[in-house]
Design a protein around this motif. Structure first.
Motif, mmCIF file in Angstrom:
data_model
loop_
_atom_site.group_PDB
_atom_site.id
_atom_site.type_symbol
_atom_site.label_atom_id
_atom_site.label_comp_id
_atom_site.label_asym_id
_atom_site.label_seq_id
_atom_site.Cartn_x
_atom_site.Cartn_y
_atom_site.Cartn_z
ATOM 1 N N LEU A 104 0.840 -1.198 0.000
ATOM 2 C CA LEU A 104 0.000 0.000 0.000
ATOM 3 C C LEU A 104 0.872 1.245 0.000
ATOM 4 C CD1 LEU A 104 -2.443 -1.057 2.892
ATOM 5 C CD2 LEU A 104 -2.796 -1.328 0.426
ATOM 6 N N ILE A 105 0.497 2.186 -0.847
ATOM 7 C CA ILE A 105 1.163 3.502 -0.841
ATOM 8 C C ILE A 105 0.081 4.545 -0.606
ATOM 9 C CG2 ILE A 105 2.384 5.222 -2.248
ATOM 10 C CD1 ILE A 105 4.197 2.938 -1.997
ATOM 11 N N ILE A 118 8.317 6.237 -5.336
ATOM 12 C CA ILE A 118 7.588 5.034 -4.896
ATOM 13 C C ILE A 118 8.487 3.788 -4.885
ATOM 14 C CG2 ILE A 118 5.723 3.433 -5.545
ATOM 15 C CD1 ILE A 118 4.041 5.903 -6.253
ATOM 16 N N PRO A 119 9.302 3.557 -5.926
ATOM 17 C CA PRO A 119 10.170 2.355 -5.886
ATOM 18 C C PRO A 119 11.045 2.321 -4.632
ATOM 19 C CG PRO A 119 10.135 3.246 -8.101
ATOM 20 C CD PRO A 119 9.411 4.240 -7.235
ATOM 21 N N ASN A 120 11.554 3.458 -4.207
ATOM 22 C CA ASN A 120 12.388 3.458 -3.003
ATOM 23 C C ASN A 120 11.585 3.098 -1.756
ATOM 24 O OD1 ASN A 120 14.831 3.954 -4.097
ATOM 25 N ND2 ASN A 120 14.760 6.189 -3.828
ATOM 26 N N LEU A 121 10.347 3.572 -1.698
ATOM 27 C CA LEU A 121 9.506 3.210 -0.550
ATOM 28 C C LEU A 121 9.282 1.703 -0.532
ATOM 29 C CD1 LEU A 121 6.662 5.936 -0.452
ATOM 30 C CD2 LEU A 121 8.897 6.008 0.563
ATOM 31 N N ALA A 177 4.551 3.979 2.727
ATOM 32 C CA ALA A 177 4.241 2.630 2.232
ATOM 33 C C ALA A 177 4.150 1.675 3.402
ATOM 34 C CB ALA A 177 5.347 2.160 1.276
ATOM 35 N N MET A 178 3.259 0.717 3.290
ATOM 36 C CA MET A 178 3.189 -0.362 4.292
ATOM 37 C C MET A 178 2.594 -1.607 3.640
ATOM 38 S SD MET A 178 -0.021 0.886 6.692
ATOM 39 C CE MET A 178 0.059 -0.506 7.809
ATOM 40 N N GLU A 211 12.880 5.820 6.426
ATOM 41 C CA GLU A 211 12.558 7.109 5.806
ATOM 42 C C GLU A 211 13.378 7.273 4.534
ATOM 43 O OE1 GLU A 211 11.508 10.548 8.420
ATOM 44 O OE2 GLU A 211 12.548 9.360 9.929
ATOM 45 N N VAL A 212 12.691 7.595 3.469
ATOM 46 C CA VAL A 212 13.325 7.803 2.168
ATOM 47 C C VAL A 212 13.291 9.305 1.884
ATOM 48 C CG1 VAL A 212 12.954 7.481 -0.300
ATOM 49 C CG2 VAL A 212 12.650 5.564 1.261
ATOM 50 N N PRO A 213 14.433 9.906 1.545
ATOM 51 C CA PRO A 213 14.399 11.355 1.298
ATOM 52 C C PRO A 213 13.585 11.697 0.058
ATOM 53 C CG PRO A 213 16.548 10.424 0.733
ATOM 54 C CD PRO A 213 15.764 9.312 1.371
#
Ligand SMILES: Nc1nc2c(ncn2[C@@H]2O[C@H](COP(=O)(O)OP(=O)(O)OP(=O)(O)O)[C@@H](O)[C@H]2O)c(=O)[nH]1
Ligand SMILES: [Mg+2]
Length: 380
Positions: A104-105, A118-121, A177-178, A211-213
């Motif tokens: 989920l995003i 999104i890919p990094n999340l 994202a989870m 955490e993704v910047p």
């Protein structure tokens, strides 16, 4: 424990092997932004060969949002028009429930959150993080330059107030994202206002949050819906989350807070009556009596609010009886100090009253918590 992905390189598996990604976008009057965000997601989808769906959770905007989604012509994008239980957080929760893929995003529609991140999340989830945030405040993260002092300060205060709940640096972010399985296992979700990520981190007890910047861009189209009312709701939300995380401690803290207000009431009443010229024994008793009433009302309304639908008179009598020992201790300590120790000097009576209050407070808390407002009195 929180980690910024940029600080901890991970084994880069290809996110194409993710079974699918559900992107939930809460919307209210975002028709102007819908074509742009869909175009950027589509570019990403094609470039990374992703399986995904986009769900716009719209609070009946009637601004052409439904038509904008249809006009884009993507069979992986749909809009759900909600007419009940409006609000950003309920919209996200409902979207998560309706999502069909395991990842989920959540993101805003106004392009503040770059879909390219999104890919990094998702990679964060692959590297065993339970929850991954698109963050403005980790190294590499940023916001547009024209954030004025007020906006920055506002965000800073909101983040600091959430600090005891999580060490995450940007818990206010609406980009995260989870796993769907973690969401499905979550209990007791009750978000008010805007801070759905904070609600999920606390209620799901996530320890491993990444955490993704990201660079947070200010919206170009449409208007912000972040009103003052929403910001006030944040305080209410925080109180609930503090209660959830530190329930035992929070009862005591709030009880002490109410007690402190009772001290002010007690001293004010007592001093006023002394000024009027009434006898000291009466002034002491009246100060205690009035503060007892205000303490009861505040504890019923706030500290032990779970029990506030119980009959008020019965509860008040219970409160008075249970506090009796504390009251006797309060009065006895105050009076004996006044007669034996604090015989003279400025504010001797007030000091004696304060000592009495402190001694009585401990007895009062135990009586209130475990007798008057104990949980099994509450009707379901
Ligand atoms: N379904 C639904 N979506 C909402 C509601 N309020 C805001 N949103 C959406 O939630 C997202 C974030 O709202 P914004 O108004 O951008 O709030 P913000 O990002 O904190 O504020 P800005 O930085 O000024 O844009 C956007 O996609 C909004 O359309 C609401 O009541 N219901
Ligand atoms: Mg926004």
């Amino acid at each position: 424990m929180t980690k910024a992905i940029s600080e901890h390189p991970i084994d880069l598996c290809d996110i194409r092997f993710t079974a699918g990604i559900s992107i939930i976008i809460p919307t209210y009057q975002e028709a102007a932004n819908i074509p742009y965000i869909l175009k950027r997601i589509d570019t990403l989808r094609q470039a990374r060969d992703l399986t995904l769906e986009v769900l716009f959770m719209d609070d009946d905007s009637r601004d052409g949002s439904v038509e904008a989604v249809a006009a884009a012509g993507f069979d992986w994008a749909r809009i759900i028009v909600r007419k009940a239980d409006r609000g950003l957080s309920p919209a996200v929760i409902e979207g998560f429930e309706a999502a069909r893929y395991p990842v989920l995003i959540c993101m805003d529609c106004d392009l503040s959150h770059p879909p390219e991140a999104i890919p990094n999340l998702v990679l964060g989830l692959h590297s065993s993080q339970q929850f991954v945030i698109g963050s403005r405040y980790v190294p590499g993260g940023s916001t547009d330059d024209d954030w004025g002092f007020f906006r920055w300060f506002n965000s800073f205060v909101a983040t600091v107030l959430a600090r005891p709940l999580t060490a995450v640096r940007d818990p206010m972010s609406g980009f995260f994202a989870m796993r769907k399985s973690d969401f499905d296992a979550a209990r007791d979700l009750n978000p008010v206002g805007y801070k759905v990520a904070l609600e999920l981190i606390v209620k799901c007890s996530f320890e491993n949050v990444g955490e993704v910047p990201i660079h947070f861009t200010d919206r170009q189209h449409g208007e912000s819906k972040l009103t003052l009312i929403e910001q006030l709701k944040y305080i209410q939300h925080l109180r609930r989350l503090y209660m959830h995380k530190f329930s035992g401690m929070m009862y005591l803290l709030q009880f002490l807070f109410v007690g402190a207000s009772g001290v002010v009431v007690n001293l004010a009443v007592l001093s006023l009556l002394v000024l009027v010229g009434l006898p000291e024994w009466f002034c002491l008793a009246a100060g205690i009596g009035v503060s007892l009433c205000t303490n009861f009302l505040l504890n019923r309304r706030f500290t032990f609010s779970y029990a506030r639908r119980e009959p008020v008179l019965r509860q008040f009598l219970g409160f008075v009886s249970a506090s009796l020992l504390g009251l006797v201790v309060n009065y006895a300590v105050a009076l004996s100090l006044r007669m034996n120790v604090l015989e003279d000097g400025p504010f001797a009576l007030q000091l004696a009253a304060l000592a009495g209050i402190a001694a009585g407070m401990g007895f009062n808390f135990l009586g209130a918590r475990y007798l008057v407002f104990r949980k099994r009195f509450v009707r379901r």
